[in-house]
Design a protein around this motif. Sequence first.
Motif, PDB file in Angstrom:
ATOM      1  N   LYS A  45      -3.265 -21.307  56.970  1.00 30.24           N
ATOM      2  CA  LYS A  45      -3.382 -20.263  57.846  1.00 30.24           C
ATOM      3  C   LYS A  45      -2.023 -19.269  58.565  1.00 30.24           C
ATOM      4  O   LYS A  45      -1.625 -20.136  59.445  1.00 30.24           O
ATOM      5  N   ASN A  53       0.630 -12.616  56.469  1.00 27.14           N
ATOM      6  CA  ASN A  53      -0.529 -13.149  56.431  1.00 27.14           C
ATOM      7  C   ASN A  53      -1.216 -13.424  55.738  1.00 27.14           C
ATOM      8  O   ASN A  53      -1.040 -13.314  54.336  1.00 27.14           O
ATOM      9  N   THR A  95       2.235 -18.220  64.242  1.00 28.39           N
ATOM     10  CA  THR A  95       1.181 -18.967  64.313  1.00 28.39           C
ATOM     11  C   THR A  95       1.004 -19.654  62.656  1.00 28.39           C
ATOM     12  O   THR A  95       0.761 -19.308  61.750  1.00 28.39           O
ATOM     13  N   ILE A 112      -1.185 -22.858  60.853  1.00 23.81           N
ATOM     14  CA  ILE A 112      -2.108 -23.314  61.747  1.00 23.81           C
ATOM     15  C   ILE A 112      -2.919 -24.494  60.457  1.00 23.81           C
ATOM     16  O   ILE A 112      -2.173 -23.661  59.256  1.00 23.81           O
ATOM     17  N   ASP A 141      -7.499 -27.376  62.083  1.00 21.00           N
ATOM     18  CA  ASP A 141      -7.510 -27.253  63.119  1.00 21.00           C
ATOM     19  C   ASP A 141      -5.953 -27.417  64.137  1.00 21.00           C
ATOM     20  O   ASP A 141      -6.194 -27.486  65.424  1.00 21.00           O
ATOM     21  N   LYS A 142      -4.243 -27.694  63.495  1.00 22.97           N
ATOM     22  CA  LYS A 142      -3.831 -27.642  64.734  1.00 22.97           C
ATOM     23  C   LYS A 142      -2.799 -26.903  64.381  1.00 22.97           C
ATOM     24  O   LYS A 142      -2.057 -26.159  63.514  1.00 22.97           O
ATOM     25  N   ASP A 143      -2.427 -25.920  65.374  1.00 25.38           N
ATOM     26  CA  ASP A 143      -1.505 -25.205  65.947  1.00 25.38           C
ATOM     27  C   ASP A 143      -0.117 -25.973  65.220  1.00 25.38           C
ATOM     28  O   ASP A 143       0.115 -25.878  67.362  1.00 25.38           O
ATOM     29  N   SER A 197       2.714 -25.037  66.261  1.00 26.80           N
ATOM     30  CA  SER A 197       3.927 -24.475  67.389  1.00 26.80           C
ATOM     31  C   SER A 197       3.376 -25.165  68.913  1.00 26.80           C
ATOM     32  O   SER A 197       4.104 -25.286  69.286  1.00 26.80           O
ATOM     33  N   LEU A 198       1.960 -25.999  68.700  1.00 29.54           N
ATOM     34  CA  LEU A 198       1.655 -26.238  69.719  1.00 29.54           C
ATOM     35  C   LEU A 198       2.129 -27.589  70.400  1.00 29.54           C
ATOM     36  O   LEU A 198       1.592 -28.716  70.895  1.00 29.54           O
TER      37      LEU A 198
END
Length: 338
Positions: free
Chosen positions: A8, A30, A66, A68, A71-73, A75-76
């Motif tokens: 995503k 997007n 972002t 994704i 379930d992992k972003d 950038s984090l």
Amino acid sequence: MGTTPLIKLVDLEKKYISQNNAVTALSGINLDILKGDIFGIIGMSGAGKSTLVRCINFLEKPTGGTVIIGDKDLSLLNDKELRSVRQEIGMIFQQFNLLMQRNVEDNICFPLEISGMSKSEGRKRASELLELVGLSDKKKSYPSQLSGGQKQRVAIARALATNPDILLCDEATSALDPTTTRSILGLLKDINKKLGITIIIITHEMAVVEEICNQVAIIDKGRLAETGKVEEVFSKPKTDAAKKLVYHSSNAVSEMTGKRCIRIVFDGKSSFEPVIANMVLECRAQVNILFADTRDINGQAFGQMVLQLPEDEIISDKIIHYLKSKNVNVEELVDYVG
């Protein structure tokens, strides 16, 4: 294919900032890519396609938005977590990027060595992958002894070594001749079917997208111009960027001649029969074929034609009605973009 996106992209942005100026390579992207998709990302040279694919695996860190995966972003994540995610993402390139001093088997084992797999297990995995890509007899050959298509098959095997969920293909067939391109695309389609792996194809060639992809996104000047199912975008392009790619994929004439011109699209729903010849006989009218690019795939017709219709409006309408009755998509080229 599932309904929850595996990948995503939300408001993705990438800027390159130097001392004197800033260049925006991507803006407001997007996209949702579902598990099991073969997703095409297409655009003219310089549109931002390769930057986009490098942002997906954070080889290029976006300056906004972002990414994704699952379930992992991204950038984090810290560097260790990011390396772990990248092991789930294979990548193949236009120039193959093989290690010339290593033979085929050792090239495939290289990422497995990095991941800590034992040498014996690595060689077993390499043998399985060489069988998958049809190169079991080239195990001890070196890249310099291989054809372009064989090199790309080795690159695909290497990309699959760590059992990735995602395969990114950055202009992977651009250096290959048409026959080899078709064989590599057939292999990727087979891998998608057998392994359920999600494949993202970066290309500037509409024919590649038509051949293999089920979804497509068109990138134009760093922005998302259009996205959707391949057959929908191909048969009814809405934006100027999409029309340029679709029409020019067949060396279309840059300017329509005559009062009424139509584009007819064969999308596999009609059988491969002499539609135009039958139309001429049925309607008792001649048309001028401005260009044509059609092919027979498993007895079904794919491709497109642009026809100049007769001056008589009644006959022209009759021709359009006849074509539609044969399950051929017909579009009048009122606002053709040259």
